[in-house]
Design a protein around this motif. Structure first.
Motif, PDB file in Angstrom:
ATOM      1  N   GLN A  21     -19.440  68.355 -76.012  1.00 47.30           N
ATOM      2  CA  GLN A  21     -20.172  67.606 -74.993  1.00 47.30           C
ATOM      3  C   GLN A  21     -21.512  67.094 -75.518  1.00 47.30           C
ATOM      4  O   GLN A  21     -21.929  65.984 -75.212  1.00 47.30           O
ATOM      5  CB  GLN A  21     -20.389  68.488 -73.756  1.00 47.30           C
ATOM      6  N   THR A  22     -22.181  67.913 -76.336  1.00 43.98           N
ATOM      7  CA  THR A  22     -23.469  67.515 -76.916  1.00 43.98           C
ATOM      8  C   THR A  22     -23.305  66.317 -77.840  1.00 43.98           C
ATOM      9  O   THR A  22     -24.105  65.370 -77.809  1.00 43.98           O
ATOM     10  CB  THR A  22     -24.092  68.687 -77.700  1.00 43.98           C
ATOM     11  N   LYS A  25     -22.732  63.191 -75.831  1.00 46.82           N
ATOM     12  CA  LYS A  25     -23.980  62.712 -75.231  1.00 46.82           C
ATOM     13  C   LYS A  25     -24.841  61.974 -76.257  1.00 46.82           C
ATOM     14  O   LYS A  25     -25.459  60.952 -75.953  1.00 46.82           O
ATOM     15  CB  LYS A  25     -24.764  63.887 -74.639  1.00 46.82           C
ATOM     16  N   ASP A  28     -23.303  58.579 -76.825  1.00 47.21           N
ATOM     17  CA  ASP A  28     -23.579  57.716 -75.666  1.00 47.21           C
ATOM     18  C   ASP A  28     -25.019  57.203 -75.714  1.00 47.21           C
ATOM     19  O   ASP A  28     -25.280  56.030 -75.421  1.00 47.21           O
ATOM     20  CB  ASP A  28     -23.343  58.486 -74.363  1.00 47.21           C
ATOM     21  N   SER A  29     -25.946  58.101 -76.078  1.00 44.08           N
ATOM     22  CA  SER A  29     -27.357  57.719 -76.152  1.00 44.08           C
ATOM     23  C   SER A  29     -27.587  56.664 -77.221  1.00 44.08           C
ATOM     24  O   SER A  29     -28.336  55.702 -77.015  1.00 44.08           O
ATOM     25  CB  SER A  29     -28.212  58.957 -76.436  1.00 44.08           C
TER      26      SER A  29
END
Length: 224
Positions: A21-22, A25, A28-29
């Motif tokens: 998940q990290t 993220k 995505d960032s």
């Protein structure tokens, strides 16, 4: 005992899920950041990249002019110091002609010299360098000296660090040399290549398991 094992498995699953998940993220960032760039920003990045490529190409030409890209033999102690003064990164194989294992090292270093143009790869017959071998305390043949910015950083003595066998791979020698920071290396310096591949395969398998059917744990017996 079964309770402890199941708890450990669930904990590991949670950790891997958190890592996945990290990473998502972070991706995505980064995508969001790229989406906000205008044409001027993109052109600036492009020009910077072109400048970096030109600089790298020029540097590569200078390396090749200094003998990089080939695995060569040097004459003696005087030439060894000349080589180390001209090149920031040097890998030197201290060998003896009557030692069969030196030919194994020759084979691997010849391959790595072509791959790592940023580093000078040479060999030196210890019979021609008694003062230098004594000063560097070279007692086992073959020994590979790893030199950075004219300072000896490390030695690979015999094959102990390479699996203690004659049929070690080029990639394990590459990894061992990289640990002295005398070649450019994109892999994990803490884990040997073969072990790193196993860990990546295990991580991929774990991610697939995490993303599988959520009812796969329905048969876990936590009552014991």
């Amino acid at each position: 005992m079964k309770v402890k094992k199941c708890s450990l498995d669930l904990s590991m699953e949670q950790v891997l899920k958190h890592v996945a998940q990290t990473v998502e993220k972070q991706l995505d960032s980064e995508l969001e950041r790229l989406d906000t760039l205008d044409s001027n920003d993109l052109e600036a990045i492009r020009q910077q990249r072109i400048a970096e490529m030109k600089k790298r190409a020029q540097q590569k030409q200078e390396w090749i002019a200094n003998g990089h890209g080939e695995y060569t033999e040097i004459d003696g102690e005087k030439e060894f110091f000349v080589v180390c003064n001209k090149s920031d990164n040097v890998v030197c194989h201290f060998y003896r002609a009557d030692t069969p294992r030196c030919r194994i090292v020759d084979m691997h270093l010849k391959t790595l010299a072509k791959k790592h143009v940023e580093t000078r790869f040479v060999k030196l017959d210890v019979e021609r360098a008694p003062f230098l071998t004594s000063r560097l305390k070279i007692r086992v043949i073959p020994t590979i000296g790893l030199v950075k910015q004219n300072k000896t950083k490390d030695f690979i003595v015999g094959f102990t660090d390479l699996g203690n066998c004659d049929d070690f791979s080029t990639e394990i020698l590459e990894w061992r040399i990289a640990r002295a920071d005398v070649i450019e290396y994109s892999g994990d310096l803490l884990v040997p290549p073969a072990e790193a591949r196993k860990q990546r395969a295990l991580t991929v398998h774990s991610k697939k398991t995490i993303r599988g059917p959520q009812d796969s744990d329905s048969d876990l017996d936590l009552s014991d």
